[in-house]
Motif scaffolding. Structure first.
Motif, PDB file in Angstrom:
ATOM      1  N   LYS A  29       0.869  -1.178   0.000  1.00  0.00           N
ATOM      2  CA  LYS A  29       0.000   0.000   0.000  1.00  0.00           C
ATOM      3  C   LYS A  29       0.905   1.227   0.000  1.00  0.00           C
ATOM      4  CE  LYS A  29      -2.106  -1.784   3.578  1.00  0.00           C
ATOM      5  NZ  LYS A  29      -3.013  -2.025   4.730  1.00  0.00           N
ATOM      6  N   SER A 147      -5.239  14.301  -1.214  1.00  0.00           N
ATOM      7  CA  SER A 147      -6.470  13.642  -0.787  1.00  0.00           C
ATOM      8  C   SER A 147      -6.583  13.594   0.732  1.00  0.00           C
ATOM      9  CB  SER A 147      -6.518  12.207  -1.344  1.00  0.00           C
ATOM     10  OG  SER A 147      -5.320  11.510  -1.041  1.00  0.00           O
ATOM     11  N   GLN A 148      -5.501  13.973   1.415  1.00  0.00           N
ATOM     12  CA  GLN A 148      -5.494  14.044   2.876  1.00  0.00           C
ATOM     13  C   GLN A 148      -4.982  15.417   3.300  1.00  0.00           C
ATOM     14  OE1 GLN A 148      -6.388  11.874   5.296  1.00  0.00           O
ATOM     15  NE2 GLN A 148      -6.832  10.050   4.069  1.00  0.00           N
ATOM     16  N   THR A 168      -8.466   7.632   8.229  1.00  0.00           N
ATOM     17  CA  THR A 168      -9.116   7.724   6.913  1.00  0.00           C
ATOM     18  C   THR A 168      -8.199   7.375   5.747  1.00  0.00           C
ATOM     19  OG1 THR A 168      -8.589  10.094   6.757  1.00  0.00           O
ATOM     20  CG2 THR A 168     -10.719   9.493   7.727  1.00  0.00           C
ATOM     21  N   GLN A 170      -6.110   5.838   2.721  1.00  0.00           N
ATOM     22  CA  GLN A 170      -6.371   4.836   1.698  1.00  0.00           C
ATOM     23  C   GLN A 170      -5.127   4.665   0.828  1.00  0.00           C
ATOM     24  OE1 GLN A 170     -10.309   4.919  -0.345  1.00  0.00           O
ATOM     25  NE2 GLN A 170     -10.554   6.890   0.682  1.00  0.00           N
ATOM     26  N   ASP A 171      -5.001   3.485   0.281  1.00  0.00           N
ATOM     27  CA  ASP A 171      -3.902   3.197  -0.636  1.00  0.00           C
ATOM     28  C   ASP A 171      -3.918   4.207  -1.778  1.00  0.00           C
ATOM     29  OD1 ASP A 171      -1.922   2.031  -2.129  1.00  0.00           O
ATOM     30  OD2 ASP A 171      -2.988   0.162  -2.505  1.00  0.00           O
ATOM     31  N   ASP A 173      -3.113   7.525  -1.412  1.00  0.00           N
ATOM     32  CA  ASP A 173      -3.362   8.895  -0.954  1.00  0.00           C
ATOM     33  C   ASP A 173      -2.112   9.766  -1.032  1.00  0.00           C
ATOM     34  OD1 ASP A 173      -6.046   8.788  -0.477  1.00  0.00           O
ATOM     35  OD2 ASP A 173      -5.897   8.515   1.690  1.00  0.00           O
ATOM     36  N   TYR A 200       1.762   0.088   5.023  1.00  0.00           N
ATOM     37  CA  TYR A 200       1.879   1.246   4.129  1.00  0.00           C
ATOM     38  C   TYR A 200       3.345   1.611   3.945  1.00  0.00           C
ATOM     39  CZ  TYR A 200      -3.134   2.162   4.325  1.00  0.00           C
ATOM     40  OH  TYR A 200      -4.496   2.070   4.198  1.00  0.00           O
ATOM     41  N   ARG A 224      -4.637  11.842  -5.935  1.00  0.00           N
ATOM     42  CA  ARG A 224      -4.191  10.567  -5.402  1.00  0.00           C
ATOM     43  C   ARG A 224      -3.873   9.634  -6.561  1.00  0.00           C
ATOM     44  NH1 ARG A 224      -7.990   6.486  -4.344  1.00  0.00           N
ATOM     45  NH2 ARG A 224      -6.874   6.063  -2.390  1.00  0.00           N
ATOM     46  N   ALA A 226      -4.790   5.891  -7.066  1.00  0.00           N
ATOM     47  CA  ALA A 226      -5.426   4.654  -6.613  1.00  0.00           C
ATOM     48  C   ALA A 226      -4.855   3.467  -7.370  1.00  0.00           C
ATOM     49  CB  ALA A 226      -6.933   4.737  -6.819  1.00  0.00           C
TER      50      ALA A 226
END
Length: 411
Positions: A29, A147-148, A168, A170-171, A173, A200, A224, A226
């Motif tokens: 991740k 995204s963060q 919160t 996510q892979d 981000d 991660y 991000r 994804a």
């Protein structure tokens, strides 16, 4: 009878967890941690030191007019592998600027960063994330947002920022922090120290895009990266744009690796049978003295001569149950082990002074560690990723092409 059932249930549970752990081991991740509004004479060095202690590379969006008097710091950061990026010249709001003014803000900052780092192009993030039509058409770069954003423009404690990201994340981000306060430093350390044990890995923005097979276009907004729905898919018409193209062309020209009627399939995972055949061809297709002893290798299989040689030479070994498992996927560390055995057999080691430093080196399995380090000492490191080794991930045909091309250069 009850004891038998309990033992069977326990065995099934153990098997389930073994399968689960194996599946997760190869699933890296990725997140990018980024810092805005530097370089700061007080806080940037502390952030960099904290990242270096953790083996993490960050992306620093710098204000060009703040670089003078901090040139040595910026130069050292670039040399250490941190990504330097452009946050405009004055950190001004670009919302109402003309095209000429936007270009001037970006270009003056680019020139200042280039003069210090020797690099020519830099990713751009606008102050406050401004993304008007004028901005997108005149920055001559993808626009890297996030995204963060745990602070959201407010003064927030490091603990609160870290909790928001951790809860919160996510892979794929991109995390927005600033190298300008103690709170941001605290948040960065806690985020990294909490997420790494959860699987991660932290990479630069460039690495994040490259590892996800994304090439952002000029003016595109990127928040991000994804994971792809099918990580093995690749548009063959763009093969020359693939990071491994020089190596693919080399092994194809030498007849060591070839594609099929549909293409080379650079991102397709490598099977044990394919790995054995590729290494066999790279070694000159030598004859084996006997057929393979593995029960699951038929004498007329397309890979049988390669497996026979690989078994006889010790390049590959069975599972301990007389099986080869030709269709099983080879991990990156397994591919290194096979290459290490081939190098050792042919006496081709040429030691170098230092090993590459990867953030996730601790994830190399104990049985593979010596082989991985010996291949690295012989001078190999992947151009695809300067930050992560990703030992448990499936090896791709592109990665095999790069490793084999390097090996052929030693011969």
């Amino acid at each position: 009878m009850k004891k038998i059932r309990r033992r069977a249930a326990a065995a099934a549970l153990i098997l389930f967890f073994c399968i689960l752990c194996t599946a997760q081991a190869g699933a890296t991740k990725l997140v990018a941690i980024t810092f805005d509004d530097g370089p700061n004479r007080t806080w940037t060095p502390q952030v960099v030191e904290a990242l270096n202690q953790r083996g993490v590379k960050g992306t620093f969006f710098m204000v060009g007019s703040w670089v003078p008097t901090k040139e040595e710091l910026v130069r050292q950061m670039a040399a250490q592998g941190h990504q330097i990026a452009n946050h405009t010249w004055e950190h001004a709001n670009l919302t109402d600027m003309t095209p000429e003014e936007v270009r001037d803000q970006v270009e003056r900052s680019r020139a200042a960063l280039a003069a210090v780092t020797g690099q020519e192009s830099f990713l751009v993030r606008t102050p406050f994330g401004v993304r008007t039509k004028t901005v997108l058409e005149n920055i001559e770069s993808p626009l890297i947002l996030w995204s963060q954003d745990p602070a959201a423009g407010k003064t927030v404690s490091g603990e609160k920022m870290a909790k928001k990201v951790i809860s919160t994340i996510q892979d794929g981000d991109i995390i927005l922090l600033h190298d300008s306060t103690q709170a941001n430093l605290d948040a960065a350390c806690r985020i990294i120290d909490t997420l790494r044990p959860r699987g991660y890995d932290f990479v630069t923005v460039d690495e994040l895009f490259r590892l996800r097979g994304i090439t952002p276009e000029q003016g595109a907004i990127c928040k991000r990266a994804a994971p792809a729905a099918d990580p093995q898919a690749y548009e063959e018409s763009r093969l020359r744009e693939h990071w491994a193209w020089p190596f693919i062309a080399d092994v194809e020209n030498r007849g060591v690796m070839n594609g099929d009627a549909e293409g080379f399939h650079p991102n397709r995972y490598l099977s044990r049978a394919a790995a054995a055949e590729i290494l066999w061809r790279a070694a000159g297709s030598p004859q084996a003295g006997r057929a393979a002893d593995f029960r699951d290798v038929a004498a007329d299989a397309w890979y049988a001569p390669a497996v026979s040689w690989a078994e006889e030479s010790g390049v590959v070994r069975g599972t301990g149950r007389g099986l080869f498992r030709p269709s099983a996927v080879v991990t990156r560390e397994q591919l290194y082990v096979m290459m290490d055995r081939l190098l050792e057999r042919q006496g081709l080691f040429a030691p170098v002074a230092e090993l590459p430093v990867y953030e996730d080196s601790f994830r190399v399995s104990a049985w593979a560690r010596q082989a991985v380090e010996q291949v690295e000492r012989a001078g190999f490191s992947s151009l695809n990723d300067r930050e992560l080794l990703r030992p448990g991930e499936p090896a791709t045909r592109a990665e095999a092409a790069e490793l084999v091309s390097w090996y052929l250069g030693l011969c």
